[in-house]
Design a protein around this motif. Sequence first.
Motif, mmCIF file in Angstrom:
data_model
loop_
_atom_site.group_PDB
_atom_site.id
_atom_site.type_symbol
_atom_site.label_atom_id
_atom_site.label_comp_id
_atom_site.label_asym_id
_atom_site.label_seq_id
_atom_site.Cartn_x
_atom_site.Cartn_y
_atom_site.Cartn_z
ATOM 1 N N GLY A 166 -19.062 -85.939 -24.184
ATOM 2 C CA GLY A 166 -18.200 -86.644 -25.379
ATOM 3 C C GLY A 166 -18.612 -86.430 -26.844
ATOM 4 O O GLY A 166 -18.560 -87.187 -27.872
ATOM 5 N N ILE A 167 -19.468 -85.253 -27.069
ATOM 6 C CA ILE A 167 -19.888 -84.917 -28.290
ATOM 7 C C ILE A 167 -18.695 -84.106 -29.079
ATOM 8 O O ILE A 167 -18.138 -83.072 -28.363
ATOM 9 N N SER A 168 -18.383 -84.647 -30.174
ATOM 10 C CA SER A 168 -16.987 -84.035 -30.681
ATOM 11 C C SER A 168 -17.312 -83.714 -32.259
ATOM 12 O O SER A 168 -16.417 -83.086 -32.965
ATOM 13 N N SER A 169 -18.384 -83.783 -32.887
ATOM 14 C CA SER A 169 -18.224 -83.849 -34.307
ATOM 15 C C SER A 169 -20.010 -83.283 -34.728
ATOM 16 O O SER A 169 -20.737 -83.685 -33.939
ATOM 17 N N VAL A 170 -20.052 -83.065 -36.004
ATOM 18 C CA VAL A 170 -21.183 -82.618 -36.810
ATOM 19 C C VAL A 170 -22.124 -83.769 -36.661
ATOM 20 O O VAL A 170 -23.157 -83.757 -36.433
ATOM 21 N N GLU A 171 -21.472 -84.944 -36.907
ATOM 22 C CA GLU A 171 -22.248 -86.216 -37.007
ATOM 23 C C GLU A 171 -22.784 -86.528 -35.818
ATOM 24 O O GLU A 171 -23.951 -87.069 -35.598
ATOM 25 N N ASP A 172 -22.080 -86.515 -34.643
ATOM 26 C CA ASP A 172 -22.447 -86.601 -33.263
ATOM 27 C C ASP A 172 -23.861 -85.918 -32.943
ATOM 28 O O ASP A 172 -24.730 -86.482 -32.368
ATOM 29 N N VAL A 173 -23.761 -84.691 -33.289
ATOM 30 C CA VAL A 173 -25.010 -83.665 -33.161
ATOM 31 C C VAL A 173 -26.102 -84.242 -33.916
ATOM 32 O O VAL A 173 -27.403 -84.192 -33.412
ATOM 33 N N ASP A 174 -25.804 -84.625 -35.313
ATOM 34 C CA ASP A 174 -26.983 -84.843 -35.997
ATOM 35 C C ASP A 174 -27.753 -85.769 -35.668
ATOM 36 O O ASP A 174 -29.066 -85.718 -35.736
ATOM 37 N N ILE A 175 -27.026 -86.773 -35.163
ATOM 38 C CA ILE A 175 -27.686 -88.026 -34.783
ATOM 39 C C ILE A 175 -28.800 -87.909 -33.578
ATOM 40 O O ILE A 175 -29.871 -88.348 -33.281
ATOM 41 N N LEU A 176 -28.292 -87.214 -32.495
ATOM 42 C CA LEU A 176 -28.766 -86.826 -31.377
ATOM 43 C C LEU A 176 -30.170 -85.883 -31.811
ATOM 44 O O LEU A 176 -31.197 -85.938 -31.208
ATOM 45 N N LEU A 177 -29.748 -84.871 -32.415
ATOM 46 C CA LEU A 177 -31.146 -83.812 -32.805
ATOM 47 C C LEU A 177 -32.162 -84.621 -33.393
ATOM 48 O O LEU A 177 -33.237 -84.254 -33.514
ATOM 49 N N GLN A 178 -31.648 -85.643 -34.549
ATOM 50 C CA GLN A 178 -32.696 -86.359 -35.426
ATOM 51 C C GLN A 178 -33.536 -87.149 -34.566
ATOM 52 O O GLN A 178 -34.557 -87.530 -34.876
ATOM 53 N N ASN A 179 -32.817 -87.584 -33.467
ATOM 54 C CA ASN A 179 -33.566 -88.524 -32.356
ATOM 55 C C ASN A 179 -34.378 -87.878 -31.212
ATOM 56 O O ASN A 179 -34.969 -88.562 -30.373
ATOM 57 N N GLY A 180 -34.375 -86.429 -31.349
ATOM 58 C CA GLY A 180 -35.247 -85.762 -30.615
ATOM 59 C C GLY A 180 -34.568 -84.643 -29.515
ATOM 60 O O GLY A 180 -35.306 -84.330 -28.849
ATOM 61 N N ALA A 181 -33.491 -84.730 -29.467
ATOM 62 C CA ALA A 181 -32.763 -83.867 -28.468
ATOM 63 C C ALA A 181 -32.850 -82.330 -28.984
ATOM 64 O O ALA A 181 -33.122 -82.233 -30.275
ATOM 65 N N ASP A 182 -33.232 -81.528 -28.288
ATOM 66 C CA ASP A 182 -33.406 -80.025 -28.524
ATOM 67 C C ASP A 182 -32.180 -79.106 -28.649
ATOM 68 O O ASP A 182 -31.911 -78.627 -29.482
ATOM 69 N N LYS A 183 -31.168 -79.625 -27.633
ATOM 70 C CA LYS A 183 -29.921 -78.781 -27.734
ATOM 71 C C LYS A 183 -28.714 -79.726 -27.294
ATOM 72 O O LYS A 183 -29.011 -80.965 -26.843
ATOM 73 N N VAL A 184 -27.450 -79.489 -27.765
ATOM 74 C CA VAL A 184 -26.343 -80.154 -27.216
ATOM 75 C C VAL A 184 -25.437 -79.330 -26.693
ATOM 76 O O VAL A 184 -25.589 -78.162 -26.758
ATOM 77 N N SER A 185 -24.751 -80.110 -25.732
ATOM 78 C CA SER A 185 -23.627 -79.229 -25.000
ATOM 79 C C SER A 185 -22.352 -79.866 -25.374
ATOM 80 O O SER A 185 -22.064 -80.853 -25.098
ATOM 81 N N ILE A 186 -21.450 -78.830 -25.663
ATOM 82 C CA ILE A 186 -20.051 -79.285 -25.937
ATOM 83 C C ILE A 186 -19.130 -78.462 -24.802
ATOM 84 O O ILE A 186 -19.354 -77.274 -24.613
ATOM 85 N N ASN A 187 -18.027 -79.125 -24.439
ATOM 86 C CA ASN A 187 -17.123 -78.679 -23.650
ATOM 87 C C ASN A 187 -15.805 -78.734 -24.067
ATOM 88 O O ASN A 187 -15.125 -77.887 -24.723
ATOM 89 N N SER A 188 -15.078 -79.978 -23.706
ATOM 90 C CA SER A 188 -13.813 -80.117 -23.914
ATOM 91 C C SER A 188 -13.619 -80.050 -25.750
ATOM 92 O O SER A 188 -12.340 -79.549 -25.959
ATOM 93 N N SER A 189 -14.180 -80.656 -26.187
ATOM 94 C CA SER A 189 -14.272 -80.594 -27.676
ATOM 95 C C SER A 189 -14.220 -79.236 -28.246
ATOM 96 O O SER A 189 -13.554 -78.849 -29.392
ATOM 97 N N ALA A 190 -14.961 -78.394 -27.494
ATOM 98 C CA ALA A 190 -14.728 -76.848 -28.482
ATOM 99 C C ALA A 190 -13.479 -76.237 -27.903
ATOM 100 O O ALA A 190 -12.892 -75.647 -28.844
ATOM 101 N N VAL A 191 -12.708 -76.602 -26.889
ATOM 102 C CA VAL A 191 -11.615 -75.995 -26.512
ATOM 103 C C VAL A 191 -10.708 -76.642 -27.388
ATOM 104 O O VAL A 191 -9.667 -75.854 -27.794
ATOM 105 N N LYS A 192 -10.594 -78.036 -27.465
ATOM 106 C CA LYS A 192 -9.569 -78.517 -28.653
ATOM 107 C C LYS A 192 -9.737 -78.037 -29.965
ATOM 108 O O LYS A 192 -8.657 -77.940 -30.469
ATOM 109 N N ARG A 193 -11.050 -77.801 -30.221
ATOM 110 C CA ARG A 193 -11.473 -77.493 -31.669
ATOM 111 C C ARG A 193 -12.380 -76.323 -31.815
ATOM 112 O O ARG A 193 -13.479 -76.729 -31.858
#
Lengths: 193, 251
Positions: free
Chosen positions: B82-109
């Motif tokens: 369900g990650i689809s924006s820069v803001e989504d990723v920012d908050i996950l990384l800020q809280n300690g995630a090392d990487k994010v994985s995107i799937n459908s959102s990359a195909v769509k945009r």
Amino acid sequence: MKIVIINYGAGNIQSIRFAIERLGYDAILSNDVEEIKSADKVIFPGVGEASSAMKMLKATGLDTVIPTLTQPVLGICLGMQLMCKYSEEGDTTGLGVFDVDVKRFENIVKVPQIGWNQISGLGSKIFNNVKEGAYMYLVHSYYAPLTKETIATTEYGIQYSTALQKANFYGVQFHPEKSSTDGAQILENFLNL
Amino acid sequence: MLAKRIVPCLDIKNGRTVKGVNFVDLRDAGDPVELAKKYAATGADELVFLDISATEERRRTLVNLVRDVAAQVNIPFTVGGGISSVEDVDILLQNGADKVSINSSAVKRPQLVNELSQKFGSQCVVVAIDAKKIDGEWIVHLVGGKVPTELNLFDWAKEVEERGAGEILFTSMNNDGTKDGFANDALARLSEELNIPIIASGGAGNVQHFIDTFKDGKADAALAASVFHFQEIEIPDLKQELKKQGIPVRL
């Protein structure tokens, strides 16, 4: 002990703070010059792109402060690379603590290097109780070549510096905060310097 | 030498692990943090958390989970779902995630891949691709393999590499759930055509499958869920066996 993690907007600093907390210490996140100067130990993190990280450092004036620090300083990942003289990434002039230019891996290997690789030639107190060939977690596309300041090497297509030291300045390319128990040992050794 | 990675994947719904977790020696196998600590202690190299919640509080719940995992687990982890924006990723990384994985959102945009790699660096951008082999051609699918796209797996993988992806997580829908082995032909071709690491996913059933995907599939990492969750394969045993086969692993 006062531990300050330099917070200049670059990267995953929560993980470093958590790793320090797991060792039983507290760390302060700060970009305040006086706070940093008065610390017993300073950690200089960084994830991301070199030239934008350098801009953020300059914006806070920390680029001139960091090289003058006299307490133990540990640069991690991009933090270590920014402590070097220059980086090919974004044609970036670094802080010049370490006398070496950071280069991009050649495409004979997959770039970025992502995963666990071994550190060898361990030549510093920060590697106390860490075995030769221990695995550390690395994520990077740029590397520091071997120099007289090298205190650990790793092989990825070539042999390069995974750790550097000059006087009170230490730099590690790997992420000790994400490198299981050996990584925790290195962080603890640094805090005990 | 760079080690091949073993990556357990945890499906998360409303902050809890779902399906297929059956750890006899855990107080609460539904607690993702407990499970993550267990995997870290037994030699997992990395973890993937795939969030499948669909509630309004999902973001807050996921952020809390990421924080708890980062506080207690000393190996890297990736968060997807369900990650689809820069803001989504920012908050996950800020809280300690090392990487994010995107799937459908990359195909769509597709531009999202560029935005994320420019802002956060390629190293934290994993593009997950689900593909199914239909009449000899690997076609990218969305919604867990239910919806076909126009995209060819290899073209799409090349495109996201050029846009700045740091890693590809390839799941073969033909192999997923079969316990019949990974899609090694497609994996090997991805590894040859791309110059970023490839994570194999879908089909792990036994130790030999991991050996094959590292040797024949040229994978850099192998992801699996149920064989680990049901303790059909213990990670220390798996790694010992891989080492015997001359595959570099972290022991």
